[in-house]
Write a protein that holds these residues in place. Structure first.
Motif, PDB file in Angstrom:
ATOM      1  N   ASN A 139     -16.525  -6.426  43.549  1.00 26.75           N
ATOM      2  CA  ASN A 139     -17.209  -7.438  42.756  1.00 26.75           C
ATOM      3  C   ASN A 139     -16.679  -7.405  41.332  1.00 26.75           C
ATOM      4  O   ASN A 139     -16.853  -6.417  40.617  1.00 26.75           O
ATOM      5  N   LEU A 140     -16.018  -8.477  40.945  1.00 26.86           N
ATOM      6  CA  LEU A 140     -15.473  -8.623  39.600  1.00 26.86           C
ATOM      7  C   LEU A 140     -15.972  -9.919  38.966  1.00 26.86           C
ATOM      8  O   LEU A 140     -15.326 -10.480  38.094  1.00 26.86           O
ATOM      9  N   TYR A 141     -17.114 -10.381  39.395  1.00 25.60           N
ATOM     10  CA  TYR A 141     -17.642 -11.665  38.939  1.00 25.60           C
ATOM     11  C   TYR A 141     -18.207 -11.608  37.525  1.00 25.60           C
ATOM     12  O   TYR A 141     -18.476 -10.546  36.992  1.00 25.60           O
ATOM     13  N   ASN A 142     -18.346 -12.817  36.934  1.00 24.79           N
ATOM     14  CA  ASN A 142     -18.888 -12.988  35.582  1.00 24.79           C
ATOM     15  C   ASN A 142     -18.114 -12.199  34.522  1.00 24.79           C
ATOM     16  O   ASN A 142     -18.694 -11.476  33.722  1.00 24.79           O
ATOM     17  N   ASN A 143     -16.828 -12.345  34.560  1.00 27.95           N
ATOM     18  CA  ASN A 143     -15.963 -11.756  33.547  1.00 27.95           C
ATOM     19  C   ASN A 143     -15.106 -12.864  32.963  1.00 27.95           C
ATOM     20  O   ASN A 143     -15.416 -14.036  33.118  1.00 27.95           O
ATOM     21  N   ARG A 144     -14.057 -12.491  32.321  1.00 32.23           N
ATOM     22  CA  ARG A 144     -13.110 -13.470  31.788  1.00 32.23           C
ATOM     23  C   ARG A 144     -11.738 -13.233  32.391  1.00 32.23           C
ATOM     24  O   ARG A 144     -10.725 -13.351  31.723  1.00 32.23           O
ATOM     25  N   LEU A 145     -11.746 -12.882  33.673  1.00 35.36           N
ATOM     26  CA  LEU A 145     -10.487 -12.616  34.355  1.00 35.36           C
ATOM     27  C   LEU A 145      -9.719 -13.909  34.541  1.00 35.36           C
ATOM     28  O   LEU A 145     -10.281 -14.923  34.958  1.00 35.36           O
ATOM     29  N   GLY A 146      -8.454 -13.893  34.227  1.00 34.66           N
ATOM     30  CA  GLY A 146      -7.612 -15.074  34.366  1.00 34.66           C
ATOM     31  C   GLY A 146      -6.413 -14.781  35.243  1.00 34.66           C
ATOM     32  O   GLY A 146      -6.250 -13.676  35.753  1.00 34.66           O
ATOM     33  N   GLY A 147      -5.587 -15.777  35.410  1.00 33.57           N
ATOM     34  CA  GLY A 147      -4.390 -15.616  36.223  1.00 33.57           C
ATOM     35  C   GLY A 147      -4.658 -15.900  37.687  1.00 33.57           C
ATOM     36  O   GLY A 147      -5.702 -16.432  38.060  1.00 33.57           O
ATOM     37  N   TYR A 148      -3.698 -15.518  38.493  1.00 34.22           N
ATOM     38  CA  TYR A 148      -3.772 -15.758  39.929  1.00 34.22           C
ATOM     39  C   TYR A 148      -4.533 -14.647  40.630  1.00 34.22           C
ATOM     40  O   TYR A 148      -4.602 -13.518  40.143  1.00 34.22           O
TER      41      TYR A 148
END
Length: 161
Positions: free
Chosen positions: A11-20
């Motif tokens: 679970n890596l939700y509700n972050n500011r992860l970008g890219g593919y």
């Protein structure tokens, strides 16, 4: 990430992860729950995710994913929850009737076009379906009448409170 072969939940939700979305996820053979929603992910959904047969829940909603839906995702026979809403996914909906275990399917707020596939009637466990806010045309398939479980779960996906 691909070395985390025993990981069951990511679970890596509700972050500011970008890219593919990294293709290394496809090497995680025990992954059951993948939560990537509410980030800034872009590009296509990797086709190889359809090879992660252990997946049960996938949430990638509220990103900036684009391209068409890889039909391989719909080969995940044990998938019970799929939310790809609020992205920029387009094209026609693929043959979705192979998702035999699916309980909830949310493909709303995308750019899908064409008609609702007749194969939707094969989803005998489906309890919640949201295809709203797309560019779908044609008729509601008569096969939807076979969906006896539809609406038996919570009504949040149907505009309820």
């Amino acid at each position: 990430m691909g070395k985390l072969k025993q990981l069951g939940k990511l679970n890596l939700y509700n972050n500011r992860l970008g890219g593919y979305i990294p293709r290394d996820l496809c090497l995680m053979s025990k992954l059951m729950n993948l939560g990537l929603h509410a980030n800034m992910l872009v590009g296509p959904i990797p086709e190889c995710l359809g090879e992660v047969k252990s997946l049960r829940m996938v949430t990638m909603n509220s990103n900036k994913l684009s391209s068409t839906l890889p039909s391989e995702i719909f080969g995940l026979a044990d998938l019970i929850y799929l939310d790809l809403s609020s992205n920029n996914l387009s094209g026609q909906l693929p043959y979705i009737g192979r998702l035999k275990a699916i309980n909830e399917l949310d493909l709303s707020s995308n750019e899908f076009s064409g008609s609702i596939p007749e194969s939707i009637g094969n989803l005998s466990n489906l309890q919640a379906l949201d295809l709203s806010m797309n560019n779908l045309t044609g008729f509601i398939p008569a096969t939807m009448g076979k969906l006896k479980q539809l609406g038996r779960s919570d009504t949040r996906m149907f505009g309820g409170s």
